[in-house]
Scaffold this motif. Structure first.
Motif, PDB file in Angstrom:
ATOM      1  N   GLN A   1      42.276  36.108  37.592  1.00 44.24           N
ATOM      2  CA  GLN A   1      41.555  35.815  38.822  1.00 44.24           C
ATOM      3  C   GLN A   1      40.060  35.896  38.547  1.00 44.24           C
ATOM      4  O   GLN A   1      39.626  36.498  37.569  1.00 44.24           O
ATOM      5  N   ARG A   2      39.258  35.262  39.426  1.00 42.85           N
ATOM      6  CA  ARG A   2      37.812  35.230  39.210  1.00 42.85           C
ATOM      7  C   ARG A   2      37.183  36.497  39.777  1.00 42.85           C
ATOM      8  O   ARG A   2      36.903  36.592  40.992  1.00 42.85           O
ATOM      9  N   ILE A   3      36.966  37.499  38.929  1.00 39.89           N
ATOM     10  CA  ILE A   3      36.378  38.760  39.369  1.00 39.89           C
ATOM     11  C   ILE A   3      35.040  39.040  38.683  1.00 39.89           C
ATOM     12  O   ILE A   3      34.382  40.026  39.016  1.00 39.89           O
ATOM     13  N   SER A   4      34.632  38.192  37.740  1.00 37.08           N
ATOM     14  CA  SER A   4      33.373  38.421  37.029  1.00 37.08           C
ATOM     15  C   SER A   4      32.499  37.180  37.092  1.00 37.08           C
ATOM     16  O   SER A   4      32.998  36.052  37.164  1.00 37.08           O
ATOM     17  N   LYS A   5      31.183  37.411  37.067  1.00 40.96           N
ATOM     18  CA  LYS A   5      30.222  36.310  37.107  1.00 40.96           C
ATOM     19  C   LYS A   5      28.970  36.712  36.359  1.00 40.96           C
ATOM     20  O   LYS A   5      28.389  37.774  36.622  1.00 40.96           O
ATOM     21  N   ALA A   6      28.532  35.871  35.424  1.00 46.08           N
ATOM     22  CA  ALA A   6      27.289  36.112  34.689  1.00 46.08           C
ATOM     23  C   ALA A   6      26.117  35.746  35.581  1.00 46.08           C
ATOM     24  O   ALA A   6      26.032  34.614  36.065  1.00 46.08           O
ATOM     25  N   ILE A   7      25.197  36.697  35.803  1.00 43.56           N
ATOM     26  CA  ILE A   7      24.053  36.436  36.687  1.00 43.56           C
ATOM     27  C   ILE A   7      22.738  36.330  35.923  1.00 43.56           C
ATOM     28  O   ILE A   7      21.745  35.879  36.485  1.00 43.56           O
ATOM     29  N   ASP A   8      22.708  36.735  34.660  1.00 39.95           N
ATOM     30  CA  ASP A   8      21.540  36.545  33.808  1.00 39.95           C
ATOM     31  C   ASP A   8      21.976  36.803  32.364  1.00 39.95           C
ATOM     32  O   ASP A   8      23.129  37.165  32.123  1.00 39.95           O
ATOM     33  N   PRO A   9      21.089  36.623  31.364  1.00 36.29           N
ATOM     34  CA  PRO A   9      21.513  36.797  29.963  1.00 36.29           C
ATOM     35  C   PRO A   9      21.997  38.195  29.629  1.00 36.29           C
ATOM     36  O   PRO A   9      22.665  38.380  28.609  1.00 36.29           O
ATOM     37  N   THR A  10      21.651  39.177  30.445  1.00 37.52           N
ATOM     38  CA  THR A  10      22.017  40.560  30.149  1.00 37.52           C
ATOM     39  C   THR A  10      23.184  41.058  30.992  1.00 37.52           C
ATOM     40  O   THR A  10      23.973  41.881  30.534  1.00 37.52           O
ATOM     41  N   THR A  11      23.352  40.547  32.211  1.00 32.05           N
ATOM     42  CA  THR A  11      24.232  41.170  33.197  1.00 32.05           C
ATOM     43  C   THR A  11      25.398  40.268  33.581  1.00 32.05           C
ATOM     44  O   THR A  11      25.212  39.075  33.874  1.00 32.05           O
ATOM     45  N   VAL A  12      26.578  40.869  33.611  1.00 32.08           N
ATOM     46  CA  VAL A  12      27.778  40.234  34.155  1.00 32.08           C
ATOM     47  C   VAL A  12      28.248  41.115  35.311  1.00 32.08           C
ATOM     48  O   VAL A  12      28.504  42.307  35.128  1.00 32.08           O
ATOM     49  N   LEU A  13      28.346  40.539  36.483  1.00 33.49           N
ATOM     50  CA  LEU A  13      28.737  41.280  37.684  1.00 33.49           C
ATOM     51  C   LEU A  13      30.257  41.272  37.817  1.00 33.49           C
ATOM     52  O   LEU A  13      30.884  40.217  37.810  1.00 33.49           O
ATOM     53  N   LEU A  14      30.828  42.465  37.948  1.00 34.76           N
ATOM     54  CA  LEU A  14      32.278  42.624  38.040  1.00 34.76           C
ATOM     55  C   LEU A  14      32.648  43.088  39.442  1.00 34.76           C
ATOM     56  O   LEU A  14      32.206  44.149  39.894  1.00 34.76           O
ATOM     57  N   ALA A  15      33.438  42.295  40.166  1.00 37.01           N
ATOM     58  CA  ALA A  15      33.937  42.669  41.491  1.00 37.01           C
ATOM     59  C   ALA A  15      35.274  43.396  41.312  1.00 37.01           C
ATOM     60  O   ALA A  15      36.193  42.861  40.683  1.00 37.01           O
ATOM     61  N   ILE A  16      35.367  44.605  41.854  1.00 33.99           N
ATOM     62  CA  ILE A  16      36.579  45.404  41.666  1.00 33.99           C
ATOM     63  C   ILE A  16      37.687  44.885  42.590  1.00 33.99           C
ATOM     64  O   ILE A  16      37.519  44.881  43.814  1.00 33.99           O
ATOM     65  N   PRO A  17      38.820  44.427  42.046  1.00 35.04           N
ATOM     66  CA  PRO A  17      39.914  43.943  42.897  1.00 35.04           C
ATOM     67  C   PRO A  17      40.491  45.075  43.735  1.00 35.04           C
ATOM     68  O   PRO A  17      40.447  46.244  43.358  1.00 35.04           O
ATOM     69  N   GLU A  18      41.047  44.726  44.903  1.00 36.87           N
ATOM     70  CA  GLU A  18      41.651  45.716  45.781  1.00 36.87           C
ATOM     71  C   GLU A  18      42.753  46.485  45.067  1.00 36.87           C
ATOM     72  O   GLU A  18      42.932  47.687  45.271  1.00 36.87           O
ATOM     73  N   SER A  19      43.486  45.794  44.207  1.00 33.60           N
ATOM     74  CA  SER A  19      44.632  46.421  43.541  1.00 33.60           C
ATOM     75  C   SER A  19      44.226  47.450  42.499  1.00 33.60           C
ATOM     76  O   SER A  19      45.059  48.227  42.035  1.00 33.60           O
ATOM     77  N   HIS A  20      42.941  47.486  42.110  1.00 34.47           N
ATOM     78  CA  HIS A  20      42.498  48.396  41.052  1.00 34.47           C
ATOM     79  C   HIS A  20      41.469  49.420  41.537  1.00 34.47           C
ATOM     80  O   HIS A  20      40.914  50.155  40.726  1.00 34.47           O
ATOM     81  N   ARG A  21      41.192  49.491  42.834  1.00 31.12           N
ATOM     82  CA  ARG A  21      40.149  50.388  43.305  1.00 31.12           C
ATOM     83  C   ARG A  21      40.530  51.854  43.168  1.00 31.12           C
ATOM     84  O   ARG A  21      39.675  52.721  43.187  1.00 31.12           O
TER      85      ARG A  21
END
Length: 371
Positions: free
Chosen positions: A215-235
């Motif tokens: 599933q799409r839970i990560s997104k690269a926002i700049d050359p250094t940072t990848v933003l990870l959204a925590i899924p409900e099933s893993h909180r």
């Protein structure tokens, strides 16, 4: 020795190039940092006692005398306006790293550094020293005997010193008194930071995590940072989620770079370094002057004569006539570049100058970083 070092370095770099060409991958845990999971530096000021005359000279270190008087006063001993003359005490700075999620009551190592003119901390004991963080709060308290890895011996005509006797270490020398308060399970998103920022690598991290989790839970926002959204099933299972993510493997990417340490004569070139077509010639004028004076004496039983020193000078000139012009074709690889430079018989020092000259000519398609 330089030529041997160059050969070994070249072989190592070529091995890295072959490995990369075969699609070598690395785990995310080796190239990223998870937000909040890091060490926190601590620092404190304290006194070391029990030194055998190798401590601070109180006349030269007024802060040591003031600290000693304040400590004794807290213990009920009044030494104000007294002439204290001791060399068994030293003022020190104590440093430590508070690990992530260190719990109250756990122990950490500390490093003790002399602050005054003490000669050695060998045999000393650190008295109770609070260690504070960047926010000024006390997170640990340190005390204990110091282990010093060096020594100093002084005589009337000679002094022998091994390592640094004014720096010591106390294993498990501090007890954690306050926790950082960081809670993983309260996070709804987390930033992953690349140790070596790169746009392509960041996009590969994003894609690899999404494919692994389905599933799409990560997104690269700049050359250094990848933003990870925590899924409900893993909180409620953050450790399981992060452990799975850090085992994901990708192939990293970096810009073409040449790193040069001019002081040590070390050159490290990335596998993507390319050179446009260029001709290179390298040669040096070397003049060697050797003096070999000889003593001239008169023959035995000679009626007269003097002993004279006769100069003998030998001069050799090397104009580098055996050096050849080498042509490097357009788009040559790292291996061809190194082979071409080695064909000129150049050492590391000359190779640094050649690389900088090629860059100045606009033929080197790589970034040069001089340390």
């Amino acid at each position: 020795m330089f030529r041997t070092a160059t050969t070994l370095l070249t072989a190592f770099l070529l091995l890295l190039q072959v490995t990369a060409a075969q699609g070598a991958t690395v785990r995310l845990k080796d190239i990223i940092e998870f937000e909040g999971i890091r060490d926190n530096p601590l620092v404190g000021y304290g006194l070391v006692v029990g030194l055998q005359g190798t401590g601070d000279t109180l006349n030269n270190s007024p802060f040591t005398q003031q600290s000693l008087e304040a400590m004794l006063e807290r213990l009920g001993v009044n030494t104000r306006d007294q002439n204290i003359n001791t060399e068994n005490v030293a003022a020190v700075m104590v440093t430590a790293d508070l690990p992530a999620f260190a719990r109250q009551g756990s122990q950490i190592d500390v490093v003790v550094n002399s602050l005054g003119d003490a000669e050695s901390l060998l045999g000393g004991t650190l008295l109770v020293t609070p260690l504070v963080g960047a926010d000024g709060e006390v997170y640990a308290v340190s005390q204990g005997p110091i282990i010093v890895g060096g020594f100093s011996a002084t005589g009337n005509a000679q002094t022998v010193t091994k390592n640094i006797p004014t720096v010591g270490r106390i294993s498990n020398g501090a007890t954690v008194e306050r926790e950082t308060g960081f809670e993983l399970e309260r996070m709804r998103q987390m930033r992953l930071s690349l140790r070596n920022p790169d746009l392509t690598t960041a996009l590969r991290v994003e894609k690899a995590i999404n494919e692994r989790m389905g599933q799409r839970i990560s997104k690269a926002i700049d050359p250094t940072t990848v933003l990870l959204a925590i899924p409900e099933s893993h909180r409620t299972e953050m450790v399981t989620l992060l452990a799975e993510i850090e085992q994901v493997s990708i192939q990293t990417d970096q810009i073409a770079r040449i790193v040069i340490d001019e002081k040590a004569g070390v050159i490290v070139m990335g596998r993507d370094v390319r050179v446009d077509e260029i001709a290179i010639a390298q040669g040096n004028l070397t003049v060697t002057v050797t003096e070999t004076p000889q003593v001239s004496q008169p023959n035995a039983f000679a009626a007269q004569g003097d002993t004279e020193v006769v100069d003998r000078t030998a001069i050799q000139i090397d104009e580098g006539e055996d050096r050849k012009l080498t042509v490097l074709n357009e788009g040559v690889s790292l291996q061809e570049l190194v082979d071409g430079l080695n064909a000129l018989g150049v050492g590391p020092r000359d190779m640094i100058s050649i690389l900088q000259t090629i860059k100045a000519a606009g033929a080197l398609q790589a970034e040069i970083e001089v340390m």
